[in-house]
Design a protein around this motif. Structure first.
Motif, PDB file in Angstrom:
ATOM      1  N   ASP A   1       3.089  -3.186  14.399  1.00 28.35           N
ATOM      2  CA  ASP A   1       3.465  -2.181  15.401  1.00 28.35           C
ATOM      3  C   ASP A   1       2.486  -1.016  15.443  1.00 28.35           C
ATOM      4  N   LEU A   2       2.628  -0.187  16.456  1.00 30.45           N
ATOM      5  CA  LEU A   2       1.862   1.059  16.532  1.00 30.45           C
ATOM      6  C   LEU A   2       2.113   1.864  15.270  1.00 30.45           C
ATOM      7  N   GLY A   3       1.055   2.335  14.656  1.00 23.86           N
ATOM      8  CA  GLY A   3       1.200   3.141  13.455  1.00 23.86           C
ATOM      9  C   GLY A   3       1.330   2.332  12.171  1.00 23.86           C
ATOM     10  N   ALA A   4       1.262   1.007  12.279  1.00 22.63           N
ATOM     11  CA  ALA A   4       1.413   0.168  11.082  1.00 22.63           C
ATOM     12  C   ALA A   4       0.205   0.309  10.149  1.00 22.63           C
ATOM     13  N   GLY A   5      -0.960   0.669  10.725  1.00 20.06           N
ATOM     14  CA  GLY A   5      -2.133   0.845   9.870  1.00 20.06           C
ATOM     15  C   GLY A   5      -3.279  -0.104  10.201  1.00 20.06           C
ATOM     16  N   LYS A   6      -3.252  -0.718  11.372  1.00 15.48           N
ATOM     17  CA  LYS A   6      -4.299  -1.676  11.741  1.00 15.48           C
ATOM     18  C   LYS A   6      -5.673  -0.991  11.787  1.00 15.48           C
ATOM     19  N   THR A   7      -5.739   0.140  12.455  1.00 15.47           N
ATOM     20  CA  THR A   7      -7.026   0.840  12.543  1.00 15.47           C
ATOM     21  C   THR A   7      -7.466   1.344  11.176  1.00 15.47           C
ATOM     22  N   GLU A   8      -6.519   1.821  10.383  1.00 14.68           N
ATOM     23  CA  GLU A   8      -6.820   2.267   9.020  1.00 14.68           C
ATOM     24  C   GLU A   8      -7.422   1.100   8.218  1.00 14.68           C
ATOM     25  N   PHE A   9      -6.850  -0.070   8.380  1.00 16.44           N
ATOM     26  CA  PHE A   9      -7.333  -1.276   7.701  1.00 16.44           C
ATOM     27  C   PHE A   9      -8.777  -1.573   8.106  1.00 16.44           C
TER      28      PHE A   9
ATOM     29  N   ASP B   1       8.045   2.250   4.714  1.00 11.73           N
ATOM     30  CA  ASP B   1       8.475   3.627   4.430  1.00 11.73           C
ATOM     31  C   ASP B   1       7.432   4.537   5.074  1.00 11.73           C
ATOM     32  N   VAL B   2       7.633   5.843   5.015  1.00  5.79           N
ATOM     33  CA  VAL B   2       6.700   6.760   5.696  1.00  5.79           C
ATOM     34  C   VAL B   2       5.251   6.449   5.333  1.00  5.79           C
ATOM     35  N   ASN B   3       4.986   6.317   4.041  1.00  4.25           N
ATOM     36  CA  ASN B   3       3.614   6.079   3.593  1.00  4.25           C
ATOM     37  C   ASN B   3       3.414   4.697   2.976  1.00  4.25           C
ATOM     38  N   GLN B   4       4.403   3.848   3.093  1.00  2.00           N
ATOM     39  CA  GLN B   4       4.277   2.532   2.465  1.00  2.00           C
ATOM     40  C   GLN B   4       4.097   1.441   3.513  1.00  2.00           C
ATOM     41  N   ARG B   5       3.169   0.561   3.251  1.00  2.87           N
ATOM     42  CA  ARG B   5       2.914  -0.555   4.164  1.00  2.87           C
ATOM     43  C   ARG B   5       2.882  -1.849   3.386  1.00  2.87           C
ATOM     44  N   GLU B   6       3.519  -2.896   3.933  1.00  4.21           N
ATOM     45  CA  GLU B   6       3.400  -4.219   3.376  1.00  4.21           C
ATOM     46  C   GLU B   6       2.314  -4.918   4.172  1.00  4.21           C
TER      47      GLU B   6
ATOM     48  N   SER C   1       0.849  -1.191   0.000  1.00  4.01           N
ATOM     49  CA  SER C   1       0.000   0.000   0.000  1.00  4.01           C
ATOM     50  C   SER C   1       0.884   1.239   0.000  1.00  4.01           C
ATOM     51  N   GLY C   2       0.471   2.226  -0.792  1.00  3.62           N
ATOM     52  CA  GLY C   2       1.270   3.450  -0.900  1.00  3.62           C
ATOM     53  C   GLY C   2       0.704   4.629  -0.114  1.00  3.62           C
ATOM     54  N   ASP C   3      -0.499   4.475   0.427  1.00  5.70           N
ATOM     55  CA  ASP C   3      -1.087   5.551   1.244  1.00  5.70           C
ATOM     56  C   ASP C   3      -2.279   4.985   2.023  1.00  5.70           C
TER      57      ASP C   3
ATOM     58  N   ILE D   1      -9.377  -7.877  15.149  1.00  4.00           N
ATOM     59  CA  ILE D   1      -8.762  -7.706  16.466  1.00  4.00           C
ATOM     60  C   ILE D   1      -7.336  -7.185  16.340  1.00  4.00           C
ATOM     61  N   GLU D   2      -7.142  -5.916  16.736  1.00  7.45           N
ATOM     62  CA  GLU D   2      -5.782  -5.358  16.742  1.00  7.45           C
ATOM     63  C   GLU D   2      -5.000  -5.989  17.899  1.00  7.45           C
ATOM     64  N   TRP D   3      -3.756  -6.282  17.673  1.00  6.45           N
ATOM     65  CA  TRP D   3      -2.883  -6.960  18.655  1.00  6.45           C
ATOM     66  C   TRP D   3      -3.457  -8.331  19.040  1.00  6.45           C
TER      67      TRP D   3
ATOM     68  N   MET E   1      -5.252   3.607   0.098  1.00  9.10           N
ATOM     69  CA  MET E   1      -5.033   2.310  -0.557  1.00  9.10           C
ATOM     70  C   MET E   1      -5.170   1.169   0.456  1.00  9.10           C
ATOM     71  N   THR E   2      -4.724   1.406   1.674  1.00  6.84           N
ATOM     72  CA  THR E   2      -4.884   0.392   2.728  1.00  6.84           C
ATOM     73  C   THR E   2      -6.371   0.139   2.987  1.00  6.84           C
ATOM     74  N   ARG E   3      -7.147   1.230   3.030  1.00  5.70           N
ATOM     75  CA  ARG E   3      -8.588   1.061   3.251  1.00  5.70           C
ATOM     76  C   ARG E   3      -9.221   0.321   2.077  1.00  5.70           C
TER      77      ARG E   3
HETATM   78  P1  ADP Z   1      -2.291   1.240  14.157  1.00  6.69           P
HETATM   79  O1  ADP Z   1      -3.756   1.008  14.398  1.00  6.69           O
HETATM   80  O2  ADP Z   1      -1.620   0.056  13.513  1.00  6.69           O
HETATM   81  O3  ADP Z   1      -1.566   1.707  15.374  1.00  6.69           O
HETATM   82  P2  ADP Z   1      -3.234   3.472  12.580  1.00  6.69           P
HETATM   83  O4  ADP Z   1      -4.057   2.878  11.505  1.00  6.69           O
HETATM   84  O5  ADP Z   1      -3.928   4.079  13.741  1.00  6.69           O
HETATM   85  O6  ADP Z   1      -2.142   2.384  13.082  1.00  6.69           O
HETATM   86  O7  ADP Z   1      -2.286   4.585  12.010  1.00  6.69           O
HETATM   87  C1  ADP Z   1      -1.552   4.443  10.832  1.00  6.69           C
HETATM   88  C2  ADP Z   1      -0.912   5.772  10.555  1.00  6.69           C
HETATM   89  O8  ADP Z   1      -0.034   5.659   9.460  1.00  6.69           O
HETATM   90  C3  ADP Z   1      -1.956   6.831  10.212  1.00  6.69           C
HETATM   91  O9  ADP Z   1      -1.538   8.070  10.747  1.00  6.69           O
HETATM   92  C4  ADP Z   1      -1.908   6.850   8.694  1.00  6.69           C
HETATM   93  O10 ADP Z   1      -2.270   8.112   8.154  1.00  6.69           O
HETATM   94  C5  ADP Z   1      -0.439   6.586   8.433  1.00  6.69           C
HETATM   95  N1  ADP Z   1      -0.178   5.964   7.143  1.00  6.69           N
HETATM   96  C6  ADP Z   1       0.681   6.418   6.222  1.00  6.69           C
HETATM   97  N2  ADP Z   1       0.710   5.630   5.147  1.00  6.69           N
HETATM   98  C7  ADP Z   1      -0.160   4.624   5.384  1.00  6.69           C
HETATM   99  C8  ADP Z   1      -0.581   3.486   4.627  1.00  6.69           C
HETATM  100  N3  ADP Z   1      -0.067   3.195   3.419  1.00  6.69           N
HETATM  101  N4  ADP Z   1      -1.497   2.680   5.178  1.00  6.69           N
HETATM  102  C9  ADP Z   1      -2.010   2.939   6.394  1.00  6.69           C
HETATM  103  N5  ADP Z   1      -1.653   3.990   7.174  1.00  6.69           N
HETATM  104  C10 ADP Z   1      -0.738   4.828   6.665  1.00  6.69           C
END
Ligand code: ADP
Ligand code: MG
Length: 141
Positions: free
Chosen positions: A39-47, A133-138, A11-13, A110-112, A16-18
């Motif tokens: 990890d924290l910030g990996a994108g679990k909630t975004e997913f 990467d900053v905005n990239q997620r595998e 995912s590049g942003d 379920i996160e974690w 895209m993860t959503r």
């Molecule tokens: P987690 O629940 O894993 O702790 P969150 O989903 O709350 O993580 O947060 C992910 C953060 O990473 C958000 O601030 C989001 O904007 C940012 N981000 C940047 N790039 C991506 C990406 N490709 N996919 C998901 N989140 C991303």
């Protein structure tokens, strides 16, 4: 032995993860349990925001870190969004009613989840998220 063949997605942003999550959940039946690992910030909630959207749920999706469980109803099936981050002992899972949620005919995300994976069904699907990467997620499931 797993019947589930894993696929790796990049995912590049956040959007895209959503959207990956939205497409993914379309194939999933009620009763599916997803364990979101990263990890924290990996994108679990975004997913999970994408999962809810894929079910047709139109409301807000926020992190259940402090409330432990959020229920999103009104989509194709209910979505139970949990976060085990703050849980320390297995008996806390009984307090939140985990087993009832697992049997409630919805989809659990379920996160974690790996913190108490022995309390989850053996056919749960692990979704692994790694920031590459900053905005990239595998994202692998
Ligand atoms: P987690 O629940 O894993 O702790 P969150 O989903 O709350 O993580 O947060 C992910 C953060 O990473 C958000 O601030 C989001 O904007 C940012 N981000 C940047 N790039 C991506 C990406 N490709 N996919 C998901 N989140 C991303
Ligand atoms: Mg989160």
């Amino acid at each position: 032995m797993s019947e589930h063949l894993r696929t790796r997605h990049v995912s590049g942003d956040p959007e895209m993860t959503r959207s990956l999550a939205s497409s993914f959940i379309r194939e999933l039946p009620a009763g599916t349990v997803l364990s979101l690992v990263g990890d924290l910030g990996a994108g679990k909630t975004e997913f999970v925001k994408g999962l809810a959207a894929g079910l047709g749920y139109a409301g807000e999706v926020t992190s259940p870190t402090f409330t432990i469980v959020h229920e999103y109803r009104g989509g194709r099936v209910p979505l139970f969004h949990m976060d085990f981050y703050r849980l320390q002992r297995a008996h806390e899972l009984d307090e939140i009613g985990l087993d009832e949620y697992l049997r409630a005919g919805g989809i659990c995300a379920i996160e974690w989840g790996e913190k108490f994976s022995d309390r989850l069904p053996i056919d749960k699907i692990d979704v692994l998220l790694v920031a590459t990467d900053v905005n990239q997620r595998e994202i692998v499931w």
